[in-house]
Scaffold this active site. Structure first.
Site, PDB file in Angstrom:
ATOM      1  N   LYS A  32      35.323  37.500  41.854  1.00 17.21           N
ATOM      2  CA  LYS A  32      34.848  37.419  43.241  1.00 17.21           C
ATOM      3  C   LYS A  32      35.975  37.713  44.234  1.00 17.21           C
ATOM      4  CE  LYS A  32      33.278  33.139  43.116  1.00 17.21           C
ATOM      5  NZ  LYS A  32      33.579  32.751  41.735  1.00 17.21           N
ATOM      6  N   ARG A  60      27.906  26.833  46.983  1.00 24.13           N
ATOM      7  CA  ARG A  60      28.073  26.541  45.561  1.00 24.13           C
ATOM      8  C   ARG A  60      27.055  25.528  45.061  1.00 24.13           C
ATOM      9  NH1 ARG A  60      33.876  27.987  45.160  1.00 24.13           N
ATOM     10  NH2 ARG A  60      34.552  27.900  43.009  1.00 24.13           N
ATOM     11  N   ARG A  66      47.453  29.044  39.400  1.00 19.30           N
ATOM     12  CA  ARG A  66      46.777  27.941  40.076  1.00 19.30           C
ATOM     13  C   ARG A  66      46.615  26.788  39.099  1.00 19.30           C
ATOM     14  NH1 ARG A  66      41.505  30.657  42.728  1.00 19.30           N
ATOM     15  NH2 ARG A  66      40.679  28.664  42.020  1.00 19.30           N
TER      16      ARG A  66
HETATM   17  P1  AMP Z   1      37.688  28.951  44.129  1.00 20.99           P
HETATM   18  O1  AMP Z   1      38.994  29.429  44.610  1.00 20.99           O
HETATM   19  O2  AMP Z   1      36.508  29.555  44.845  1.00 20.99           O
HETATM   20  O3  AMP Z   1      37.539  29.036  42.628  1.00 20.99           O
HETATM   21  O4  AMP Z   1      37.609  27.375  44.502  1.00 20.99           O
HETATM   22  C1  AMP Z   1      38.546  26.448  43.989  1.00 20.99           C
HETATM   23  C2  AMP Z   1      38.023  25.040  44.121  1.00 20.99           C
HETATM   24  O5  AMP Z   1      37.776  24.723  45.504  1.00 20.99           O
HETATM   25  C3  AMP Z   1      36.691  24.757  43.430  1.00 20.99           C
HETATM   26  O6  AMP Z   1      36.853  24.489  42.050  1.00 20.99           O
HETATM   27  C4  AMP Z   1      36.220  23.521  44.212  1.00 20.99           C
HETATM   28  O7  AMP Z   1      36.941  22.361  43.836  1.00 20.99           O
HETATM   29  C5  AMP Z   1      36.650  23.860  45.631  1.00 20.99           C
HETATM   30  N1  AMP Z   1      35.590  24.604  46.360  1.00 20.99           N
HETATM   31  C6  AMP Z   1      35.660  25.871  46.853  1.00 20.99           C
HETATM   32  N2  AMP Z   1      34.524  26.217  47.477  1.00 20.99           N
HETATM   33  C7  AMP Z   1      33.702  25.134  47.385  1.00 20.99           C
HETATM   34  C8  AMP Z   1      32.363  24.863  47.810  1.00 20.99           C
HETATM   35  N3  AMP Z   1      31.621  25.789  48.449  1.00 20.99           N
HETATM   36  N4  AMP Z   1      31.850  23.642  47.532  1.00 20.99           N
HETATM   37  C9  AMP Z   1      32.557  22.701  46.909  1.00 20.99           C
HETATM   38  N5  AMP Z   1      33.809  22.892  46.455  1.00 20.99           N
HETATM   39  C10 AMP Z   1      34.393  24.085  46.692  1.00 20.99           C
END
Ligand code: AMP
Length: 214
Positions: free
Chosen positions: A13, A88, A160
């Site tokens: 993404k 999400r 990360r």
């Molecule tokens: P990502 O970088 O999109 O993989 O997001 C990393 C982390 O941020 C996720 O594993 C969640 O802990 C948190 N996160 C990001 N976007 C959301 C969302 N829309 N709702 C809840 N938690 C989120």
């Protein structure tokens, strides 16, 4: 153009959002990047979000909705964007729909990126991110020219915390339970475009733009 990128962690993404940003000159809004930035700064939001991110759990809906309302419908209206990582949960998707209705705004498309789970695990564990400009690398498919250094801004590349194997498995389980139902939700709304994300970033990007132009 207002787009949502949907898909499991590691499906690409972030990479596709960066390519679409260049193609359509619209910003990427990554809720994950916003939360990691807040954690780095030690802000209120960062302190609330930290424990969820480190376990691979979702940050509660009310926190996320406040954040996204301010970003999308705050003082500075945005002409277009790519939402990466939001919504999400079904609660988030339904609340987003209400926000669009309240603002007489429309969403153009939801791109559902799909790939095999083994490929996703491999991509995530070899992912490295630039601490400075957030560019994403992959040690196998897109290594930096100099190990550990970002090609674009010379920032430090890091893994990360939530890209470590134990957390990855939890993030995939959380995705299946809480986020996957959004595919049916947006399909029923008639705005879902399914994207096979197993090819190279450029191949997937080409497919996305051809679908959007259709
Ligand atoms: P990502 O970088 O999109 O993989 O997001 C990393 C982390 O941020 C996720 O594993 C969640 O802990 C948190 N996160 C990001 N976007 C959301 C969302 N829309 N709702 C809840 N938690 C989120």
């Amino acid at each position: 153009m207002k787009l949502i990128l949907l898909g499991p962690p590691g499906v690409g993404k972030g990479t596709q959002a960066q390519l679409l940003t260049k193609e359509y000159k619209i910003p990427q809004i990554s809720t994950g990047d916003i939360l990691r930035g807040a954690i780095q700064k030690g802000s209120d939001l960062g302190q609330k979000a930290n424990s969820y991110l480190s376990k691979g759990e979702l940050v509660p809906d009310d926190i996320m909705l406040g954040l996204i309302r301010e970003k999308l419908f705050g003082d500075v209206p945005l002409g277009g964007y790519i939402l990466d990582g939001f919504p999400r949960t079904l609660v988030q998707a339904k609340a987003l729909k209400t926000m669009f209705q309240e603002n007489n705004d429309t969403l153009d498309a939801v791109l559902s990126l799909e790939a095999d789970e083994k490929l996703i695990l491999k991509r995530l564990s070899s992912r490295r991110t630039c601490r400075n400009c957030k560019a994403v690398y992959n040690l196998i498919t897109k290594p930096p020219v100099v190990s550990g250094i970002c090609d674009t801004c010379s920032g430090e590349l890091y893994q990360r915390n939530d890209d470590k194997i134990g957390t990855i498995q939890n993030r995939i389980a959380v995705y299946k339970k809480q986020t996957e139902p959004l595919i049916d939700y947006y399909r029923a709304a008639g705005i879902l475009i399914a994207i096979d994300s197993s090819g190279s970033p450029q191949e997937v990007h080409g497919f996305i733009t051809s679908q959007l132009e259709d």
